[in-house]
Design an enzyme around this catalytic site. Structure first.
Site, PDB file in Angstrom:
ATOM      1  N   ARG A   1      15.123  37.787  -3.298  1.00  0.00           N
ATOM      2  CA  ARG A   1      14.673  38.093  -4.664  1.00  0.00           C
ATOM      3  C   ARG A   1      15.487  39.236  -5.265  1.00  0.00           C
ATOM      4  NH1 ARG A   1       9.347  37.024  -6.498  1.00  0.00           N
ATOM      5  NH2 ARG A   1       9.063  39.138  -7.261  1.00  0.00           N
TER       6      ARG A   1
ATOM      7  N   ARG B   1      24.830  43.770  -5.721  1.00  0.00           N
ATOM      8  CA  ARG B   1      25.926  43.766  -6.686  1.00  0.00           C
ATOM      9  C   ARG B   1      27.045  44.695  -6.265  1.00  0.00           C
ATOM     10  NH1 ARG B   1      21.949  44.873 -10.922  1.00  0.00           N
ATOM     11  NH2 ARG B   1      21.069  42.868 -11.528  1.00  0.00           N
TER      12      ARG B   1
ATOM     13  N   ARG C   1      -1.954  39.497   1.287  1.00  0.00           N
ATOM     14  CA  ARG C   1      -1.886  40.954   1.415  1.00  0.00           C
ATOM     15  C   ARG C   1      -2.686  41.518   0.265  1.00  0.00           C
ATOM     16  NH1 ARG C   1      -1.123  43.856   5.577  1.00  0.00           N
ATOM     17  NH2 ARG C   1       0.092  45.539   4.631  1.00  0.00           N
TER      18      ARG C   1
ATOM     19  N   ARG D   1       4.845  52.656  -3.225  1.00  0.00           N
ATOM     20  CA  ARG D   1       5.581  53.175  -4.383  1.00  0.00           C
ATOM     21  C   ARG D   1       4.636  53.979  -5.264  1.00  0.00           C
ATOM     22  NH1 ARG D   1       7.017  47.117  -6.704  1.00  0.00           N
ATOM     23  NH2 ARG D   1       4.941  46.287  -6.318  1.00  0.00           N
TER      24      ARG D   1
ATOM     25  N   GLU E   1       0.615  53.138  -4.928  1.00  0.00           N
ATOM     26  CA  GLU E   1       0.254  51.784  -4.503  1.00  0.00           C
ATOM     27  C   GLU E   1       0.357  51.697  -2.983  1.00  0.00           C
ATOM     28  OE1 GLU E   1       2.420  48.728  -6.667  1.00  0.00           O
ATOM     29  OE2 GLU E   1       2.366  47.443  -4.892  1.00  0.00           O
TER      30      GLU E   1
ATOM     31  N   TYR F   1       3.915  32.778  -4.929  1.00  0.00           N
ATOM     32  CA  TYR F   1       4.443  34.090  -5.266  1.00  0.00           C
ATOM     33  C   TYR F   1       5.130  33.973  -6.632  1.00  0.00           C
ATOM     34  CZ  TYR F   1       6.876  38.467  -3.770  1.00  0.00           C
ATOM     35  OH  TYR F   1       7.353  39.741  -3.633  1.00  0.00           O
TER      36      TYR F   1
ATOM     37  N   ASP G   1       6.120  34.968 -10.592  1.00  0.00           N
ATOM     38  CA  ASP G   1       6.262  36.026 -11.604  1.00  0.00           C
ATOM     39  C   ASP G   1       5.579  35.562 -12.889  1.00  0.00           C
ATOM     40  OD1 ASP G   1       7.625  38.053 -10.272  1.00  0.00           O
ATOM     41  OD2 ASP G   1       9.546  37.036 -10.508  1.00  0.00           O
TER      42      ASP G   1
HETATM   43  P1  FAD Z   1      -4.188  36.397 -12.246  1.00  0.00           P
HETATM   44  O1  FAD Z   1      -3.529  37.397 -13.113  1.00  0.00           O
HETATM   45  O2  FAD Z   1      -4.572  36.791 -10.860  1.00  0.00           O
HETATM   46  O3  FAD Z   1      -5.475  35.864 -13.011  1.00  0.00           O
HETATM   47  C1  FAD Z   1      -6.477  35.100 -12.397  1.00  0.00           C
HETATM   48  C2  FAD Z   1      -7.800  35.506 -13.005  1.00  0.00           C
HETATM   49  O4  FAD Z   1      -8.834  34.636 -12.522  1.00  0.00           O
HETATM   50  C3  FAD Z   1      -8.217  36.921 -12.630  1.00  0.00           C
HETATM   51  O5  FAD Z   1      -8.468  37.681 -13.783  1.00  0.00           O
HETATM   52  C4  FAD Z   1      -9.455  36.714 -11.762  1.00  0.00           C
HETATM   53  O6  FAD Z   1     -10.401  37.753 -11.906  1.00  0.00           O
HETATM   54  C5  FAD Z   1      -9.994  35.395 -12.302  1.00  0.00           C
HETATM   55  N1  FAD Z   1     -10.846  34.686 -11.340  1.00  0.00           N
HETATM   56  C6  FAD Z   1     -10.540  34.393 -10.053  1.00  0.00           C
HETATM   57  N2  FAD Z   1     -11.581  33.760  -9.469  1.00  0.00           N
HETATM   58  C7  FAD Z   1     -12.539  33.635 -10.411  1.00  0.00           C
HETATM   59  C8  FAD Z   1     -13.850  33.078 -10.406  1.00  0.00           C
HETATM   60  N3  FAD Z   1     -14.378  32.551  -9.287  1.00  0.00           N
HETATM   61  N4  FAD Z   1     -14.584  33.113 -11.547  1.00  0.00           N
HETATM   62  C9  FAD Z   1     -14.068  33.690 -12.668  1.00  0.00           C
HETATM   63  N5  FAD Z   1     -12.841  34.247 -12.729  1.00  0.00           N
HETATM   64  C10 FAD Z   1     -12.082  34.209 -11.619  1.00  0.00           C
HETATM   65  N6  FAD Z   1       5.197  39.545 -12.362  1.00  0.00           N
HETATM   66  C11 FAD Z   1       6.280  39.788 -13.134  1.00  0.00           C
HETATM   67  O7  FAD Z   1       6.760  38.893 -13.825  1.00  0.00           O
HETATM   68  N7  FAD Z   1       6.843  41.046 -13.187  1.00  0.00           N
HETATM   69  C12 FAD Z   1       6.365  42.093 -12.451  1.00  0.00           C
HETATM   70  O8  FAD Z   1       6.899  43.202 -12.525  1.00  0.00           O
HETATM   71  C13 FAD Z   1       5.230  41.841 -11.617  1.00  0.00           C
HETATM   72  N8  FAD Z   1       4.735  42.839 -10.866  1.00  0.00           N
HETATM   73  C14 FAD Z   1       3.648  42.605 -10.078  1.00  0.00           C
HETATM   74  C15 FAD Z   1       3.148  43.654  -9.336  1.00  0.00           C
HETATM   75  C16 FAD Z   1       2.035  43.475  -8.530  1.00  0.00           C
HETATM   76  C17 FAD Z   1       1.516  44.627  -7.718  1.00  0.00           C
HETATM   77  C18 FAD Z   1       1.410  42.190  -8.475  1.00  0.00           C
HETATM   78  C19 FAD Z   1       0.194  41.976  -7.620  1.00  0.00           C
HETATM   79  C20 FAD Z   1       1.913  41.136  -9.221  1.00  0.00           C
HETATM   80  C21 FAD Z   1       3.040  41.313 -10.022  1.00  0.00           C
HETATM   81  N9  FAD Z   1       3.555  40.290 -10.820  1.00  0.00           N
HETATM   82  C22 FAD Z   1       4.659  40.533 -11.602  1.00  0.00           C
HETATM   83  C23 FAD Z   1       2.960  38.934 -10.826  1.00  0.00           C
HETATM   84  C24 FAD Z   1       1.942  38.730 -11.949  1.00  0.00           C
HETATM   85  O9  FAD Z   1       0.851  39.620 -11.781  1.00  0.00           O
HETATM   86  C25 FAD Z   1       1.431  37.296 -11.886  1.00  0.00           C
HETATM   87  O10 FAD Z   1       2.500  36.370 -11.955  1.00  0.00           O
HETATM   88  C26 FAD Z   1       0.444  36.915 -12.998  1.00  0.00           C
HETATM   89  O11 FAD Z   1      -0.409  37.957 -13.366  1.00  0.00           O
HETATM   90  C27 FAD Z   1      -0.371  35.740 -12.506  1.00  0.00           C
HETATM   91  O12 FAD Z   1      -1.237  35.265 -13.515  1.00  0.00           O
HETATM   92  P2  FAD Z   1      -2.392  34.267 -13.096  1.00  0.00           P
HETATM   93  O13 FAD Z   1      -3.104  33.918 -14.353  1.00  0.00           O
HETATM   94  O14 FAD Z   1      -1.849  33.165 -12.267  1.00  0.00           O
HETATM   95  O15 FAD Z   1      -3.305  35.088 -12.078  1.00  0.00           O
HETATM   96  N1  UDP Z   2      12.392  45.412  -0.953  1.00  0.00           N
HETATM   97  C1  UDP Z   2      12.863  46.383  -0.094  1.00  0.00           C
HETATM   98  N2  UDP Z   2      13.032  47.656  -0.552  1.00  0.00           N
HETATM   99  C2  UDP Z   2      12.740  48.002  -1.829  1.00  0.00           C
HETATM  100  C3  UDP Z   2      12.272  47.005  -2.706  1.00  0.00           C
HETATM  101  C4  UDP Z   2      12.094  45.718  -2.239  1.00  0.00           C
HETATM  102  O1  UDP Z   2      13.122  46.102   1.073  1.00  0.00           O
HETATM  103  O2  UDP Z   2      12.903  49.187  -2.166  1.00  0.00           O
HETATM  104  C5  UDP Z   2      12.203  44.050  -0.408  1.00  0.00           C
HETATM  105  C6  UDP Z   2      10.778  43.803   0.099  1.00  0.00           C
HETATM  106  O3  UDP Z   2      10.888  42.984   1.249  1.00  0.00           O
HETATM  107  C7  UDP Z   2      10.154  43.025  -1.018  1.00  0.00           C
HETATM  108  C8  UDP Z   2      11.329  42.199  -1.526  1.00  0.00           C
HETATM  109  O4  UDP Z   2      12.451  43.079  -1.393  1.00  0.00           O
HETATM  110  O5  UDP Z   2       9.095  42.208  -0.540  1.00  0.00           O
HETATM  111  C9  UDP Z   2      11.199  41.719  -2.937  1.00  0.00           C
HETATM  112  O6  UDP Z   2      11.037  42.846  -3.783  1.00  0.00           O
HETATM  113  P1  UDP Z   2      10.376  42.707  -5.213  1.00  0.00           P
HETATM  114  O7  UDP Z   2      10.505  44.001  -5.914  1.00  0.00           O
HETATM  115  O8  UDP Z   2      10.896  41.484  -5.851  1.00  0.00           O
HETATM  116  O9  UDP Z   2       8.860  42.483  -4.783  1.00  0.00           O
HETATM  117  P2  UDP Z   2       7.530  42.414  -5.662  1.00  0.00           P
HETATM  118  O10 UDP Z   2       7.000  43.809  -5.658  1.00  0.00           O
HETATM  119  O11 UDP Z   2       7.905  41.900  -7.021  1.00  0.00           O
HETATM  120  O12 UDP Z   2       6.688  41.480  -4.895  1.00  0.00           O
END
Ligand code: FAD
Ligand code: UDP
Length: 373
Positions: free
Chosen positions: A171, A175, A250, A281, A307, A355, A357
């Site tokens: 992912r 570069r 996780r 982080r 986090e 997984y 985005d």
């Molecule tokens: P969710 O956002 O999980 O929405 C599902 C919803 O369903 C929730 O609100 C939940 O409460 C609800 N729900 C579940 N079960 C029930 C139930 N039984 N009854 C009623 N409601 C229910 N993506 C990026 O593009 N860029 C990023 O930088 C990025 N950073 C991230 C960092 C972290 C720490 C995490 C965890 C994810 C990150 N993502 C990022 C991914 C991004 O959060 C997801 O792709 C996106 O939010 C998923 O949307 P979703 O609607 O599938 O799920």
């Molecule tokens: N990663 C790492 N060091 C860093 C950042 C990321 O080794 O400082 C690795 C780690 O295994 C992670 C993967 O790169 O699961 C993908 O990182 P990304 O930032 O895409 O993960 P996200 O937080 O979006 O799940």
């Protein structure tokens, strides 16, 4: 039936799907078990700063349709993600670029960085990477692996890098240029008013009704009778009462603090890549704004979030699907059951156990809405 669609979950998948159907004239009810919309992308204002409650969310995509779509509902700033990696007291630029290689080895030319990496790869004897450790060494050599990848990855996934699949590390860009943009996508940014406002605009349609604080699983019969079709964005295995066993995740713990200093770490995201630091982080939310104007700071303090990555057990918040053989097979078995389920659409990060985005989730919702026309 009162509604054509019952959408369970007001994250990006559920909200985009609901909007598409509402625009086609369908009546849609969304229920959400949390007390807010926007799922994990949720942001809330603390002292005027948009705080990303469930971790840093940076929008990036190369898909023009998705970019145009989100821009209908929000203005985006020009934030570019350039996280910093901190290994004990040493600081490195991410993703792995000439800045990182220069700091590690003093090299200034791409060819010299390539030579060092090639040498380290040969010394480690990696030719065909079979796991994350080998893939990392193959791509960037042992020094980068030891300082910037091993500790972070093992904290994040709670497993040895030798037991993790290679694709996770692919992912990240590698570069041989001086470019510390974390993403390769054409479009990138953060909604200037936060993700919650964007999702509120998506849901702002006369054919959409929303009920917060309602868990579908607590009253399946009541909700199932509300609409002809259910869109399920909750956990795939939960829909089937975990009858084949639990899919694993996780989980994460967030600790947010308001501090009395104007600039805590000088960057939006700092990854702690040594294994001794317990958190993964720290994000400093004010730096998600653009421009990063210190002079015009209305709020003298700052808000940070640590986090921590944690073991998941049933009942806890599921964040990341686990990519191993057991979960892959179990997910496939549940997907077989899902195919046989009539008038139910499974979507999103939890509903598909992927997984994803944000841009991929939006595209999947747009496609699902088209396919079910
Ligand atoms: P969710 O956002 O999980 O929405 C599902 C919803 O369903 C929730 O609100 C939940 O409460 C609800 N729900 C579940 N079960 C029930 C139930 N039984 N009854 C009623 N409601 C229910 N993506 C990026 O593009 N860029 C990023 O930088 C990025 N950073 C991230 C960092 C972290 C720490 C995490 C965890 C994810 C990150 N993502 C990022 C991914 C991004 O959060 C997801 O792709 C996106 O939010 C998923 O949307 P979703 O609607 O599938 O799920
Ligand atoms: N990663 C790492 N060091 C860093 C950042 C990321 O080794 O400082 C690795 C780690 O295994 C992670 C993967 O790169 O699961 C993908 O990182 P990304 O930032 O895409 O993960 P996200 O937080 O979006 O799940």
């Amino acid at each position: 039936m009162e509604y054509d669609y019952l959408v369970v979950g007001s994250g990006l998948y559920g909200s985009v799907f609901a909007r598409q159907k509402a625009e086609q004239g369908a009546r849609v009810l969304i229920i959400e078990k949390r007390n807010h919309i926007a799922g994990n992308a949720f942001t809330e204002k603390i002292n005027g700063i948009d705080v990303h409650r469930y971790g840093a969310h940076i929008f990036h995509t190369s898909n023009r349709e998705v970019w145009d779509y989100v821009n209908r509902f929000a203005e985006f700033n020009r934030f570019t993600n350039s996280p910093v990696a901190r290994w004990h007291d040493e600081v490195y630029s991410l993703p792995f670029s000439m800045y990182t290689f220069n700091k590690l080895w003093g090299v200034t030319k791409p060819e010299h960085a390539k030579e060092i990496i090639e040498e380290q790869r040969r010394a480690a004897g990696v030719e065909e990477p079979r796991n994350l450790e080998e893939q990392a060494i193959f791509l960037v050599g042992t020094d980068v692996y030891e300082k910037l990848i091993k500790g972070y990855t093992e904290k994040q996934w709670g497993r040895s890098c030798r037991e993790l699949p290679a694709f996770i590390i692919r992912r990240l860009p590698v570069r041989y240029t001086y470019n510390n943009n974390y993403f390769n996508d054409i479009y990138q940014g953060i909604p200037t008013e936060g993700y919650t406002a964007m999702v509120a605009n998506i849901l702002d349609h006369g054919n959409i009704s929303l009920q917060l604080g309602e868990d579908y699983l607590l009253n399946r019969d009541k909700w199932r009778q509300k609409a002809g079709t259910v869109v399920w964005t909750g956990q795939l295995d939960a829909w089937f009462d975990y009858r084949l066993g639990n899919l694993e995740y996780r989980s994460l713990r967030f600790e947010t603090e308001v501090l009395n200093t104007s600039n805590y770490q000088g960057n939006a995201v700092v990854n702690y890549t040594d294994k001794e630091t317990p958190w993964l982080r720290i994000i400093e939310h004010k730096w998600f704004r653009f421009p990063r104007d210190e002079e015009n700071d209305e709020f003298a303090g700052t808000v940070i979030t640590r986090e921590f990555s944690t073991e998941w057990s049933p009942g806890e918040e599921p964040y990341y699907p686990i990519n191993d053989e057991r979960n892959k097979k179990l997910c496939e078995a549940y997907q077989e059951l899902a195919k046989q389920e009539k008038n139910v659409i499974f979507g999103g990060r939890l509903g598909e156990y992927r997984y994803y985005d944000m841009d991929q989730v939006i595209l999947a919702a747009l496609n699902a809405a088209r396919e079910s026309e």
